[in-house]
Design an enzyme around this catalytic site. Structure first.
Site, PDB file in Angstrom:
ATOM      1  CE  LYS A  45      -6.772  13.725   0.634  1.00  0.00           C
ATOM      2  NZ  LYS A  45      -6.917  12.518  -0.154  1.00  0.00           N
ATOM      3  NE  ARG A  46      -3.992   9.844  10.403  1.00  0.00           N
ATOM      4  CZ  ARG A  46      -3.481   8.973  11.246  1.00  0.00           C
ATOM      5  NH1 ARG A  46      -4.047   7.791  11.396  1.00  0.00           N
ATOM      6  NH2 ARG A  46      -2.431   9.271  11.961  1.00  0.00           N
ATOM      7  CB  THR A  48     -10.318   4.589  -0.943  1.00  0.00           C
ATOM      8  OG1 THR A  48      -9.804   4.920   0.355  1.00  0.00           O
ATOM      9  CG2 THR A  48      -9.615   3.364  -1.473  1.00  0.00           C
ATOM     10  CE  LYS A  61      -2.772  10.426   3.373  1.00  0.00           C
ATOM     11  NZ  LYS A  61      -3.374   9.589   2.324  1.00  0.00           N
ATOM     12  CE  LYS A 115     -14.150   5.554   1.097  1.00  0.00           C
ATOM     13  NZ  LYS A 115     -13.202   5.599   2.231  1.00  0.00           N
ATOM     14  CG  HIS A 155      -1.947  -1.014   1.270  1.00  0.00           C
ATOM     15  ND1 HIS A 155      -3.234  -0.814   0.822  1.00  0.00           N
ATOM     16  CD2 HIS A 155      -1.894  -2.285   1.697  1.00  0.00           C
ATOM     17  CE1 HIS A 155      -3.919  -1.940   0.991  1.00  0.00           C
ATOM     18  NE2 HIS A 155      -3.127  -2.836   1.513  1.00  0.00           N
TER      19      HIS A 155
HETATM   20  C1  26Q Z   1       4.274   1.228   9.715  1.00  0.00           C
HETATM   21  C2  26Q Z   1       5.365   1.078  10.545  1.00  0.00           C
HETATM   22  C3  26Q Z   1       5.329   1.582  11.831  1.00  0.00           C
HETATM   23  C4  26Q Z   1       4.187   2.225  12.272  1.00  0.00           C
HETATM   24  C5  26Q Z   1       3.090   2.389  11.435  1.00  0.00           C
HETATM   25  C6  26Q Z   1       3.142   1.892  10.157  1.00  0.00           C
HETATM   26  C7  26Q Z   1       1.982   2.079   9.247  1.00  0.00           C
HETATM   27  C8  26Q Z   1       0.690   2.255   9.718  1.00  0.00           C
HETATM   28  C9  26Q Z   1      -0.373   2.463   8.855  1.00  0.00           C
HETATM   29  C10 26Q Z   1       2.172   2.121   7.879  1.00  0.00           C
HETATM   30  C11 26Q Z   1       1.101   2.337   7.011  1.00  0.00           C
HETATM   31  C12 26Q Z   1      -0.176   2.518   7.510  1.00  0.00           C
HETATM   32  C13 26Q Z   1      -1.315   2.801   6.646  1.00  0.00           C
HETATM   33  C14 26Q Z   1      -1.228   2.972   5.354  1.00  0.00           C
HETATM   34  C15 26Q Z   1      -2.356   3.352   4.510  1.00  0.00           C
HETATM   35  O1  26Q Z   1      -3.452   3.624   4.966  1.00  0.00           O
HETATM   36  N1  26Q Z   1      -2.140   3.378   3.197  1.00  0.00           N
HETATM   37  C16 26Q Z   1      -3.170   3.776   2.251  1.00  0.00           C
HETATM   38  O2  26Q Z   1      -3.792   2.600   1.772  1.00  0.00           O
HETATM   39  C17 26Q Z   1      -4.905   2.920   0.964  1.00  0.00           C
HETATM   40  C18 26Q Z   1      -5.587   1.631   0.591  1.00  0.00           C
HETATM   41  O3  26Q Z   1      -4.813   0.920  -0.329  1.00  0.00           O
HETATM   42  C19 26Q Z   1      -4.474   3.711  -0.260  1.00  0.00           C
HETATM   43  O4  26Q Z   1      -5.622   4.112  -0.962  1.00  0.00           O
HETATM   44  C20 26Q Z   1      -3.674   4.955   0.147  1.00  0.00           C
HETATM   45  O5  26Q Z   1      -3.154   5.589  -0.988  1.00  0.00           O
HETATM   46  C21 26Q Z   1      -2.561   4.548   1.089  1.00  0.00           C
HETATM   47  O6  26Q Z   1      -1.893   5.698   1.576  1.00  0.00           O
END
Ligand code: 26Q
Length: 758
Positions: free
Chosen positions: A495-496, A602, A501, A606, A315
């Site tokens: 979004k986050r 995503t 972003k 929406k 992702h």
């Molecule tokens: C990793 C290591 C240590 C701590 C936290 C993390 C961590 C936590 C959450 C790494 C990634 C995430 C979340 C990622 C995420 O939400 N990615 C999004 O995924 C969506 C679904 O595929 C995409 O539409 C987005 O583009 C993408 O940013």
């Protein structure tokens, strides 16, 4: 058979033991919960052949009551029963706390996928953790983000406790992982299960001062929070504890269920497909190998079985988000896995001499994504551009070694929640114009194109949008005491909060507009600019951006000359519930990441589905949205991903040059530390952000600034000057949203990766 209004009334009154009109909202909510549980139970069917386990550290499911009622065909009759008793559905919905068991896109995607699996009648269960607190609750105090725990569990919640426990060994101690089951209903489909693991020993009383807690007391804290702060070492170790609890209990569940259905372990891949959602569950690979070895299967065969069973979804291409764990952590927490991981590293090294493809690198860090690619049969990206970038740059070495493993699965969203539930007015109008087929076959939305020149339809779309704006305005007033005009273009970025972003690009635009309006260069239409975003608690610059936006909002609100044209609102505690209110009210959807950085997005889908136009870069799924609607129906601007990737390679981006060379840029950036802002905001935060933008600007905000201002100005002009033309573009966006249904995505996963039984 669908239930009648009379039957439902009787069920609810039997449950509550009184007339509905005399029940509290809470009593009705609990009675409905019971009824839904019974109904969904009846739709559980035995599984033949291969069954999917979608294993994920996040399932951002959102509130479930209305979603389940819609999927079970009970929503309309329940609403009628309640109304007859003088009750409002929206009041009952309020009673339910939102399970915020995810950070953002990745977690919400997992939830949409579960909905589509059940809707398509595919056997596919989720495996995850039962966090006691989901993502923190955000509030703003003194212009800064404040974090509090967000409880969702109560005596009566959707996740049902079972008697099943699995032993899991962590740092040499055995813990008992208890299984909770949550029913996942499909729209006119089957019921699947979300399996969530927890420890009985978790102690909520160790939380203090917001979201702080003792990170070393594993038995008390393991599943207390979703992703505890990992800015310190104890936090990072806790993540490994969480991940291993999830995958070890998950692997035991998968083996047990498969064996119960006749699996002999050698043929595990005929019974189970495991989808690894990003690298968070990657330890399931060595764990399964370890468990199979304990049952007498040789290492080589175990590797083959696991490779055939598992598939991996990537992702992100952001290096800092790709998990690489110091070997020392794993030695401490999961020593039983290390011999397996070492053998896998040797095997990987025998397949390629390229050091960059190793699992354990020379600094003794374990690369989870590398283990996934070597030892699963499929690696997929989440949008066409993202997958190409993985193949061509980030994971190029792996692509050369295993070209057949790489594939794309463009993300999707469930239309049940993101159209039928959140926008009932639009849903009803669509039913009238094109029938109900689009609910199950999303491509039927294209039938709407026949009405492109139908004045009545366009007027009705305008009326619906206006009503949705009013509903959002009312909600903002009730929840935050913020008043917004409904006679304005609603521009939304939700979004986050992350630098890639680029909420800061939007911030610079707002400042630019402030100056323009002050100078008498009035915009074509008034605009309400709405944000929703949580920043990771330890992400300082992200919090500074929130602070700057809140401060700009105050500066503008205090200036009647400007606030007639521009209003800036930051929605507190953005979550699924807030998204459901915001998205249907949006005119212009901000998808302005630095090209190449947003894997898919995503939210973009929406907004489109709810008739907003996209203002965006050629990034992630924006590229495919643009292909669907054509360049006349989307506002694209900015550098392309190729340009960005080349600029990174050449390492020749210098923010300061852009700042010094362009008076408009300089004026906007310097406003951050000017009197207007400093008088209202915090000097430390504003100065730090100012400095960051000039000296670093990792995500190249400044080179895209002018193009962004021009394109946004054009959108505003189109909206104001040619409302019929604008509404036609909206219609095209709705009509072309069909390919972004998660039903399409899941059908592709099934045809190309999972091959599930029915
Ligand atoms: C990793 C290591 C240590 C701590 C936290 C993390 C961590 C936590 C959450 C790494 C990634 C995430 C979340 C990622 C995420 O939400 N990615 C999004 O995924 C969506 C679904 O595929 C995409 O539409 C987005 O583009 C993408 O940013």
């Amino acid at each position: 058979m669908n239930k009648t209004v009379e039957q439902i009334k009787e069920i609810l009154e039997t449950e509550t033991k009184k007339a509905l009109s005399t029940c509290t909202d809470q009593e009705i909510y609990l009675a409905l919960l019971k009824m839904v549980e019974k109904e969904s139970e009846a739709r559980k069917t035995p599984v033949k052949g291969r069954k999917l386990y979608y294993i994920s550290a996040e399932f951002l499911i959102g509130k479930l009551l209305s979603n389940n009622l819609i999927n079970l065909g009970l929503y309309d009759p329940v609403k009628a029963v309640l109304e007859a008793a003088g009750k409002k559905m929206s009041d009952i919905e309020e009673v339910e706390p939102e399970p915020s068991l995810g950070n953002g896109g990745l977690g919400r995607l997992a939830a949409c996928f579960l909905d589509s699996l059940a809707t398509l009648n595919l056997p596919g269960d989720g495996v995850g953790l039962r966090y006691h607190y989901g993502l923190f609750h955000q509030s703003f105090q003194g212009g800064v983000q404040n974090e509090l725990p967000d409880p969702w569990l109560s005596e009566h919640s959707w996740a049902e406790k079972t008697d099943t426990v699995y032993p899991v060994e962590l740092a040499g101690r055995t813990y008992q992982a208890r299984l909770y089951k949550l029913a996942v209903t499909g729209y006119e489909g089957r019921t699947n299960t979300l399996n969530l693991f927890d420890l009985d020993t978790i102690d909520e009383t160790i939380v203090h001062d917001g979201i702080l807690f003792d990170k070393t007391k594993i038995d008390k804290n393991l599943t207390l929070f979703l992703y505890p702060d990992d800015s310190d070492e104890a936090g990072r170790r806790l993540r490994i504890y969480q991940q291993y609890l999830m995958v070890s209990a998950g692997a035991q569940l998968i083996l047990e269920e498969s064996v119960a259905r006749g699996c002999k372990l050698h043929d595990l891949a005929d019974y189970a497909a495991i989808q690894i959602n990003d690298t968070h569950p990657s330890m399931v690979i060595p764990e399964l190998i370890r468990l199979l070895a304990k049952k007498g299967i040789k290492f080589k065969e175990a590797v083959k079985i696991v490779t055939d069973t598992c598939a991996y979804t990537n992702h992100t291409i952001l290096a800092e988000a790709l998990e690489k764990w110091p070997r020392e952590y794993l030695d401490d927490v999961v020593p039983q896995l290390m011999p397996v991981i070492e053998e896998l590293d040797q095997l990987a090294r025998s397949r390629s001499k390229d050091e960059k493809l190793a699992i354990i690198d020379k600094d003794d860090r374990v690369h989870m994504a590398h283990m996934d690619i070597h030892f699963t049969h499929s690696t997929n990206g989440v949008a066409a551009l993202h997958t190409e970038i993985l193949k061509e740059s980030e994971l190029h070495g792996f692509y050369e070694l295993y070209p057949e493993k790489f594939n794309n699965k463009t993300n999707g969203i469930t239309f049940r929640r993101w159209l039928m539930e959140c926008d009932p007015l639009l849903t009803e109008a669509l039913e009238k114009w094109i029938g109900t087929g689009f609910k199950k076959d999303s491509n039927e939305l294209e039938k709407l194109l026949a009405y492109e020149n139908d004045e009545k339809v366009l007027e009705e779309l305008t009326r619906i949008k206006k009503e949705n704006k009013q509903a959002l305005a009312d909600w903002l007033w009730e929840t935050q005491k913020v008043k917004i005009s409904t006679d304005a273009l609603y521009d939304i970025q939700s979004k986050r909060l992350h630098e890639y972003k680029r909420q800061q690009l939007n911030l610079l635009y707002l400042i630019h507009q402030y100056y323009e309006i002050k100078a008498g260069h009035l915009p074509a239409a008034p605009m309400v600019s709405i944000f929703g975003a949580k920043a990771a608690p330890a992400y300082i610059i992200a919090k500074d951006i929130i602070h700057a936006l809140l401060t700009v909002s105050k500066v503008i609100a205090a200036d009647p000359e400007v606030s007639r044209w521009l209003q800036v609102v930051f929605v507190e505690n953005y979550n699924v519930t807030a998204a459901e209110k915001m998205i249907p009210a949006c005119d212009l959807s901000e998808q302005i990441s630095l090209a190449s950085k947003e894997a898919s997005g995503t939210g973009n889908m929406k907004f489109m589905l709810n008739g907003a136009l996209t203002l965006g870069t050629m990034d992630g799924a924006n590229v495919e949205i643009s292909e669907q609607v054509g360049s006349d129906n989307i506002y694209i601007f900015g550098q392309t991903s190729d340009q960005v990737i080349h600029r990174y390679e050449a390492a020749d981006y210098c923010a300061k040059q852009w700042y010094e060379g362009d008076p408009n840029i300089r004026r906007a950036v310097d406003f951050l530390i000017g009197d207007e802002m400093m008088n209202v905001g915090q000097k430390e935060n504003l100065t730090r952000l100012h400095h960051e933008l000039i000296s670093k600007d990792w995500f190249q905000t400044l080179p895209d600034f002018n193009a962004y201002v021009v394109r946004k100005g054009q959108a505003l002009a189109d909206y104001a000057v040619n409302p019929v033309g604008w509404r036609k573009k909206c219609l095209v966006n709705i009509a072309k949203a069909g390919m972004f249904s998660s039903d399409r995505t899941i059908a592709q996963y099934n045809e190309e990766i999972w091959h599930l039984g029915k």
